[in-house]
Design an enzyme around this catalytic site. Structure first.
Site, PDB file in Angstrom:
ATOM      1  N   SER A 125       0.833  -1.217   0.000  1.00 35.20           N
ATOM      2  CA  SER A 125       0.000   0.000   0.000  1.00 35.20           C
ATOM      3  C   SER A 125       0.861   1.258   0.000  1.00 35.20           C
ATOM      4  CB  SER A 125      -0.965  -0.064   1.184  1.00 35.20           C
ATOM      5  OG  SER A 125      -1.995   0.847   1.015  1.00 35.20           O
ATOM      6  N   ASP A 218      -9.790  -6.284  -3.196  1.00 36.33           N
ATOM      7  CA  ASP A 218      -9.328  -5.163  -2.358  1.00 36.33           C
ATOM      8  C   ASP A 218     -10.307  -4.003  -2.509  1.00 36.33           C
ATOM      9  OD1 ASP A 218      -7.966  -2.884  -1.386  1.00 36.33           O
ATOM     10  OD2 ASP A 218      -6.006  -3.714  -1.918  1.00 36.33           O
ATOM     11  N   HIS A 250      -7.701  -5.761   1.289  1.00 34.03           N
ATOM     12  CA  HIS A 250      -6.474  -4.977   1.349  1.00 34.03           C
ATOM     13  C   HIS A 250      -5.509  -5.443   2.456  1.00 34.03           C
ATOM     14  CE1 HIS A 250      -4.149  -1.423   0.433  1.00 34.03           C
ATOM     15  NE2 HIS A 250      -4.119  -1.094   1.707  1.00 34.03           N
TER      16      HIS A 250
HETATM   17  N1  LIG Z   1      -6.572   2.072   8.192  1.00 31.74           N
HETATM   18  C1  LIG Z   1      -6.207   2.915   7.183  1.00 31.74           C
HETATM   19  C2  LIG Z   1      -6.789   2.576   5.846  1.00 31.74           C
HETATM   20  C3  LIG Z   1      -5.665   2.635   4.920  1.00 31.74           C
HETATM   21  O1  LIG Z   1      -4.565   2.464   5.343  1.00 31.74           O
HETATM   22  C4  LIG Z   1      -5.912   2.897   3.507  1.00 31.74           C
HETATM   23  C5  LIG Z   1      -7.158   3.366   3.076  1.00 31.74           C
HETATM   24  C6  LIG Z   1      -7.390   3.574   1.729  1.00 31.74           C
HETATM   25  C7  LIG Z   1      -6.388   3.349   0.808  1.00 31.74           C
HETATM   26  C8  LIG Z   1      -5.132   2.907   1.242  1.00 31.74           C
HETATM   27  C9  LIG Z   1      -4.903   2.694   2.589  1.00 31.74           C
HETATM   28  N2  LIG Z   1      -3.661   2.297   3.058  1.00 31.74           N
HETATM   29  C10 LIG Z   1      -2.507   2.331   2.363  1.00 31.74           C
HETATM   30  O2  LIG Z   1      -1.415   2.361   2.902  1.00 31.74           O
HETATM   31  C11 LIG Z   1      -6.356   4.402   7.452  1.00 31.74           C
HETATM   32  O3  LIG Z   1      -5.727   4.893   8.363  1.00 31.74           O
HETATM   33  O4  LIG Z   1      -7.055   5.069   6.704  1.00 31.74           O
END
Ligand SMILES: N[C@@H](CC(=O)c1ccccc1NC=O)C(=O)O
EC number: 3.5.1.9
Length: 275
Positions: A125, A218, A250
């Site tokens: 991510s 995802d 995800h």
């Molecule tokens: N728990 C996460 C969700 C998140 O990490 C996230 C949400 C949408 C698209 C990518 C994400 N994370 C990528 O590192 C947050 O703090 O938003």
């Protein structure tokens, strides 16, 4: 604090700066191998989620060491923490602080473990964004270290086009992107690997491998992200493989770890064996 114990491996951590998150974890076999590739992980969590840490690599490591044969070409495992834009810091942590920390962490590993191009960099991510930013020269001008670059990068469920992913999610990602990169969308573009206007191949010469993996299940990061970076890497004649058949949500991918283990094994098979 969550454990770092993995039966059969010896854990060490190192600080690369004064902040509590400027830390890297290292797991090595008790026999301290002297050859093979390091597998190095950068966690995700939208540059802000404190529940994501360098420990996110542990489930994947456990899967890898279960297969003694396939993991015989792995020298050990490393995983980086980095400062987060979680709204609690004064002054606020903002890009390029995250990538500056990754560069500092890898440089420290270079000093302590003679890290060179003998490592596979895995990012999940936002961690995948950081892995490719390493090739873009977007660290702050004060950063004088230039860490060794990986032999391969595995980007998993990565964010590569900040404006694009936010637009496709009706602006709902603007909050975390603004915390991490500021409010200027021009700055978002400059930080996005899919929008990099330089030459990836020139910055990362030699026989390097790129794998972009994602899951169609995802719900947070969609398929166009990997497609956009694939197109930009191909523009630079940088070889890229897409793995579009990951399973699950995800965060399942790193929480479970088995698919990350397989991606690392598949990548190692494509690399020359290090003696
Ligand atoms: N728990 C996460 C969700 C998140 O990490 C996230 C949400 C949408 C698209 C990518 C994400 N994370 C990528 O590192 C947050 O703090 O938003």
């Amino acid at each position: 604090m969550a454990t770092t114990d993995i039966p059969g491996l010896v854990f060490t951590s190192h600080k690369f700066g004064p902040h509590s998150l400027q830390e890297v974890g290292v797991w090595e076999s008790g026999e301290a191998k002297s050859s093979g590739y390091w597998a190095i992980f950068i966690h995700g969590g939208a540059w802000r989620d404190r529940s994501n840490t360098f420990r996110d690599f542990i489930p994947s490591i456990k899967h890898m060491i279960q297969d003694q044969d396939k993991s015989s070409s792995i020298r050990g495992f490393m995983s980086l923490d980095y400062r987060l834009s979680d709204g609690t810091e004064t002054p606020p942590v903002q890009h390029p602080d995250h990538i500056d920390d990754i560069a500092a962490g890898l440089s420290l590993l270079h000093e302590k473990y003679c890290l060179k191009d003998n490592y596979v960099l895995i990012g999940h991510s936002a961690g995948a964004t950081l892995a490719f930013q390493l090739l873009m020269g977007v660290t702050s001008p004060q950063v004088t270290v230039s860490p060794p670059l990986p032999v391969a990068i595995i980007g998993i469920s990565g964010i590569y086009d900040l404006v694009g992913i936010n637009d496709r999610h009706d602006g709902n990602y603007a909050g975390f992107i603004t915390s991490a990169f500021g409010s200027n969308q021009g700055d978002w573009q400059n930080a996005s690997p899919a929008k990099f206007t330089g030459d990836f191949h020139e910055n990362w010469p030699g026989d390097r491998l790129t794998i972009l993996a994602h899951s169609q299940e995802d719900s947070l990061v969609d398929t166009p992200e990997a497609d956009a970076l694939q197109a930009n890497l191909q523009r630079c004649k940088s070889p890229v493989h897409i793995v579009g058949n990951l399973r699950g949500e995800h965060d399942f991918v790193w929480q479970d770890g088995s698919q990350i283990a397989e991606l690392v094994f598949d990548t190692l098979l494509k690399l020359p064996r290090l003696l």
